[in-house]
Write a protein that holds these residues in place. Structure first.
Motif, PDB file in Angstrom:
ATOM      1  N   ASN A 172       9.942  -8.319  10.621  1.00  0.00           N
ATOM      2  CA  ASN A 172      10.076  -9.327  11.666  1.00  0.00           C
ATOM      3  C   ASN A 172      10.145  -8.688  13.051  1.00  0.00           C
ATOM      4  N   ALA A 173      10.892  -7.588  13.151  1.00  0.00           N
ATOM      5  CA  ALA A 173      11.016  -6.896  14.439  1.00  0.00           C
ATOM      6  C   ALA A 173       9.667  -6.354  14.909  1.00  0.00           C
ATOM      7  N   LEU A 174       8.815  -5.964  13.964  1.00  0.00           N
ATOM      8  CA  LEU A 174       7.468  -5.484  14.321  1.00  0.00           C
ATOM      9  C   LEU A 174       6.543  -6.645  14.682  1.00  0.00           C
ATOM     10  N   LYS A 175       6.749  -7.804  14.048  1.00  0.00           N
ATOM     11  CA  LYS A 175       5.827  -8.927  14.224  1.00  0.00           C
ATOM     12  C   LYS A 175       6.083  -9.732  15.493  1.00  0.00           C
ATOM     13  N   PHE A 176       7.352 -10.089  15.720  1.00  0.00           N
ATOM     14  CA  PHE A 176       7.664 -11.033  16.791  1.00  0.00           C
ATOM     15  C   PHE A 176       7.870 -10.318  18.132  1.00  0.00           C
ATOM     16  N   ALA A 183      19.854 -22.527  20.066  1.00  0.00           N
ATOM     17  CA  ALA A 183      19.712 -23.762  19.282  1.00  0.00           C
ATOM     18  C   ALA A 183      19.022 -23.522  17.947  1.00  0.00           C
ATOM     19  N   SER A 184      18.296 -22.412  17.826  1.00  0.00           N
ATOM     20  CA  SER A 184      17.544 -22.132  16.592  1.00  0.00           C
ATOM     21  C   SER A 184      18.167 -21.012  15.770  1.00  0.00           C
ATOM     22  N   SER A 185      19.342 -20.517  16.183  1.00  0.00           N
ATOM     23  CA  SER A 185      19.910 -19.330  15.534  1.00  0.00           C
ATOM     24  C   SER A 185      20.299 -19.575  14.079  1.00  0.00           C
ATOM     25  N   ASP A 186      20.590 -20.827  13.709  1.00  0.00           N
ATOM     26  CA  ASP A 186      20.887 -21.140  12.301  1.00  0.00           C
ATOM     27  C   ASP A 186      19.632 -21.581  11.557  1.00  0.00           C
ATOM     28  N   ARG A 187      18.737 -22.298  12.256  1.00  0.00           N
ATOM     29  CA  ARG A 187      17.545 -22.844  11.605  1.00  0.00           C
ATOM     30  C   ARG A 187      16.635 -21.760  11.041  1.00  0.00           C
ATOM     31  N   ILE A 188      16.587 -20.611  11.705  1.00  0.00           N
ATOM     32  CA  ILE A 188      15.616 -19.594  11.284  1.00  0.00           C
ATOM     33  C   ILE A 188      15.897 -19.057   9.890  1.00  0.00           C
ATOM     34  N   HIS A 237      21.619 -12.432  20.834  1.00  0.00           N
ATOM     35  CA  HIS A 237      20.731 -11.961  21.889  1.00  0.00           C
ATOM     36  C   HIS A 237      20.854 -10.437  22.006  1.00  0.00           C
ATOM     37  N   ASN A 238      19.774  -9.799  22.354  1.00  0.00           N
ATOM     38  CA  ASN A 238      19.765  -8.359  22.603  1.00  0.00           C
ATOM     39  C   ASN A 238      19.303  -8.141  24.045  1.00  0.00           C
ATOM     40  N   ALA A 239      20.271  -8.031  24.950  1.00  0.00           N
ATOM     41  CA  ALA A 239      19.935  -7.904  26.374  1.00  0.00           C
ATOM     42  C   ALA A 239      19.097  -6.641  26.631  1.00  0.00           C
ATOM     43  N   PRO A 240      18.107  -6.700  27.569  1.00  0.00           N
ATOM     44  CA  PRO A 240      17.755  -7.861  28.389  1.00  0.00           C
ATOM     45  C   PRO A 240      16.890  -8.890  27.656  1.00  0.00           C
ATOM     46  N   HIS A 241      16.230  -8.505  26.574  1.00  0.00           N
ATOM     47  CA  HIS A 241      15.476  -9.479  25.789  1.00  0.00           C
ATOM     48  C   HIS A 241      15.293  -8.934  24.378  1.00  0.00           C
ATOM     49  N   GLY A 242      15.113  -9.853  23.455  1.00  0.00           N
ATOM     50  CA  GLY A 242      14.982  -9.462  22.058  1.00  0.00           C
ATOM     51  C   GLY A 242      16.108 -10.057  21.224  1.00  0.00           C
ATOM     52  N   SER A 243      16.219  -9.587  19.985  1.00  0.00           N
ATOM     53  CA  SER A 243      17.215 -10.114  19.048  1.00  0.00           C
ATOM     54  C   SER A 243      17.960  -8.977  18.385  1.00  0.00           C
ATOM     55  N   ARG A 244      19.169  -9.300  17.955  1.00  0.00           N
ATOM     56  CA  ARG A 244      19.958  -8.377  17.126  1.00  0.00           C
ATOM     57  C   ARG A 244      20.334  -9.130  15.864  1.00  0.00           C
ATOM     58  N   PHE A 245      19.691  -8.757  14.758  1.00  0.00           N
ATOM     59  CA  PHE A 245      20.049  -9.336  13.466  1.00  0.00           C
ATOM     60  C   PHE A 245      21.159  -8.477  12.878  1.00  0.00           C
ATOM     61  N   LEU A 292      29.129  -3.343   9.077  1.00  0.00           N
ATOM     62  CA  LEU A 292      28.317  -4.281   9.830  1.00  0.00           C
ATOM     63  C   LEU A 292      27.048  -3.549  10.252  1.00  0.00           C
ATOM     64  N   VAL A 293      25.906  -3.992   9.728  1.00  0.00           N
ATOM     65  CA  VAL A 293      24.614  -3.353   9.999  1.00  0.00           C
ATOM     66  C   VAL A 293      23.844  -4.189  11.014  1.00  0.00           C
ATOM     67  N   THR A 294      23.232  -3.525  11.991  1.00  0.00           N
ATOM     68  CA  THR A 294      22.509  -4.208  13.063  1.00  0.00           C
ATOM     69  C   THR A 294      21.075  -3.698  13.129  1.00  0.00           C
ATOM     70  N   VAL A 295      20.115  -4.633  13.181  1.00  0.00           N
ATOM     71  CA  VAL A 295      18.707  -4.301  13.423  1.00  0.00           C
ATOM     72  C   VAL A 295      18.329  -5.000  14.733  1.00  0.00           C
ATOM     73  N   ALA A 296      18.225  -4.220  15.808  1.00  0.00           N
ATOM     74  CA  ALA A 296      17.962  -4.765  17.141  1.00  0.00           C
ATOM     75  C   ALA A 296      16.507  -4.509  17.523  1.00  0.00           C
TER      76      ALA A 296
END
Length: 505
Positions: free
Chosen positions: A399-403, A437-442, A480-488, A424-428
């Motif tokens: 997902n990190a490579l795709k989006f 608003a979509s953080s649970d839906r995904i 959120h992964n500042a300044p942009h991106g995600s942290r799963f 606690l493992v993090t993939v940023a």
């Protein structure tokens, strides 16, 4: 209309179907008790409009895009605290109705009602929230010893008094019926003798902490030993009761709640889910053969008769091939999802750095084609299923490579931090990110936030991740992964989750 409010009630409607909103508007306004001040087509819009309009009531659906009803209700209650929220859903109340009321809804009504019944239900929800001048809180005297004894005597559930040595001082009639013991037999026992907890030392330590006043209360599941040798699953809830006869001493008042049926139902639910998972796995597996046949014959048709086909026929063959390929990918992901539960559980020590290396080897082509940079910190050894942990890490990396926006090289960081009860493992990543608003839906099955033409996929990958993590007793979420991106981020507890057991007796 009899009992109509002096001023029309200002209502905000929220439903993702325009015709439903039109019907609701006409139904409510024809009663002359309501005026519709706004309409929202999704949960996020409903929250924004509630904050802007400050309506008297919000009537909303449960299943809406962007933000569902359960997410929207507490947000509306915060930004428009005076508004009464009424859920109007096509689903029967059941568990969902209870959840809606717990997060702040005033009422849960079904859509399939006559207009007059619907108006009456919404009016009732409105009136139930109206309060007159604040009344003084009633004051009561402390109950007397005789009143406490009478309450215990007639309590419908089992109750007992236990001293500092864990001895049973008194048992009420309900507890005597529950155990089948005579009063003199119980007085010769300790609570630990009567109620067999899985960890008796921890349960006894918790009771001592309540007696000392270090804890307000404690509860534990235990097997209650009956006089006939059978056992009953109970929930023991203990609280401290000052004992006037003991000076500064105290005793425990212990409540016994029979949870045998709940335990049986939970065990049956797990068994049923296992059977359903096996069925889904077999069904998905059997679907692969006809899909492969469709794909193969489409390819054969193009190879043998391609030049003789007109452009439209060639286009049709292409659609068949593309549809078969998408269905094949969907079935593969469904098989992966089902295998999380159907595969025999493997518990072993797993080095996450080795899992990461194997996942990157599988994704080598994607990493190279996107010129991706993957950074990693020191990763721990955890306890879990090595195959499923590998699938989890690989899905998050994919997902990190795709989006990532076109023309931007992915930058991925994998790290782990020690917590009180595990890791606690993090993939940023530096990708397009996920809105709050979509953080649970995904993590829901088949949930897609973007058109398939922009980002390919089946919408099952993150559902698989969620299932793997929760099966292990952990949790997964996105930030959120500042300044942009995600942290799963996902947790891996040290302790394995308890396996449901069927009560004896």
């Amino acid at each position: 209309m009899n009992g109509a409010p002096a001023e029309p009630i200002r209502v905000l409607l929220a439903d993702d179907t325009a015709t439903v909103r039109l019907l609701l508007r006409r139904t409510l306004e024809s009663s002359r008790s309501f005026v519709v001040v706004g309409e929202a087509s999704d949960g996020g819009q409903a929250v924004a409009m509630a904050e802007e309009l400050q309506p008297d009531m919000v009537v909303l659906d449960m299943a809406m895009p962007v933000m569902g009803g359960l997410e929207a209700i507490p947000c509306i209650r915060r930004c428009a605290p005076a508004a009464r929220v009424v859920v109007l859903s096509g689903f029967t109340p059941g568990h969902m109705g209870s959840q809606a009321l717990q997060v702040g809804a005033a009422a849960y009504l079904e859509k399939h009602q006559r207009p007059d019944e619907l108006v009456a239900g919404i009016l009732q929800a409105w009136r139930s929230g109206q309060r007159g001048p604040a009344a003084e809180a009633p004051t009561t005297d402390e109950p007397t010893t005789d009143e406490l004894a009478l309450a215990m005597q007639h309590a419908p559930g089992g109750m007992a008094l236990v001293d500092a040595d864990d001895r049973l001082l008194h048992a009420n009639p309900a507890l005597l019926r529950m155990t089948g013991h005579e009063p003199e037999n119980l007085r010769a026992r300790t609570l630990a003798d009567l109620a067999l907890a899985d960890d008796p030392q921890a349960a006894a330590a918790a009771r001592r902490a309540v007696l000392r006043g270090d804890r307000h209360a404690s509860s534990v599941e235990a097997r209650l030993l009956r006089a006939d040798g059978k056992t009953v699953w109970v929930l023991l809830a203990c609280s401290r009761l000052p004992d006037p006869a003991a000076g500064n001493g105290a005793v425990l008042v212990v409540q016994f709640t029979d949870i045998s049926e709940q335990k049986r139902a939970l065990a049956e639910l797990h068994r049923s889910n296992a059977e359903l998972g096996s069925f889904a796995f077999l069904a998905a597996h059997e679907l692969k053969s006809p899909i492969q046949a469709m794909s193969g014959f489409a390819a054969l048709l193009r190879q043998v008769h391609g030049p003789a086909l007109d452009p439209q026929a060639q286009e049709f063959v292409g659609w068949i091939s593309d549809g078969a390929a998408r269905m094949d990918a969907l079935i593969e992901d469904l098989l992966d999802y089902c295998s999380v539960d159907t595969a025999e559980a493997v518990v072993d020590e797993v080095a996450l750095d080795a899992v990461l290396a194997a996942a990157l080897a599988e994704l080598e082509c994607q990493v190279a084609s996107r010129s991706a940079v993957v950074r990693t910190g020191t990763l721990p050894v955890v306890v879990g299923d090595p195959v499923q942990l590998g699938q989890l890490i690989q899905n998050l990396l994919a997902n990190a490579l795709k989006f990532v926006p076109e023309g931007q090289s992915p930058v991925i960081e994998v790290s782990a931090d020690r917590t009180e009860d595990g890791w606690l493992v993090t993939v940023a990543d530096n990708g397009i990110g996920v809105e709050d608003a979509s953080s649970d839906r995904i993590f829901a099955m088949f949930e897609r936030l973007h058109p398939r033409e922009r980002f390919k996929g089946t919408g099952i990958g993150l559902s698989i991740c969620k299932r793997i993590v929760e099966r292990r007793g952990g949790a997964i979420w996105v930030e959120h992964n500042a300044p942009h991106g995600s942290r799963f981020r996902f947790s891996v507890p040290d302790a394995l989750p308890a396996v449901p057991t069927v009560p004896a007796g």
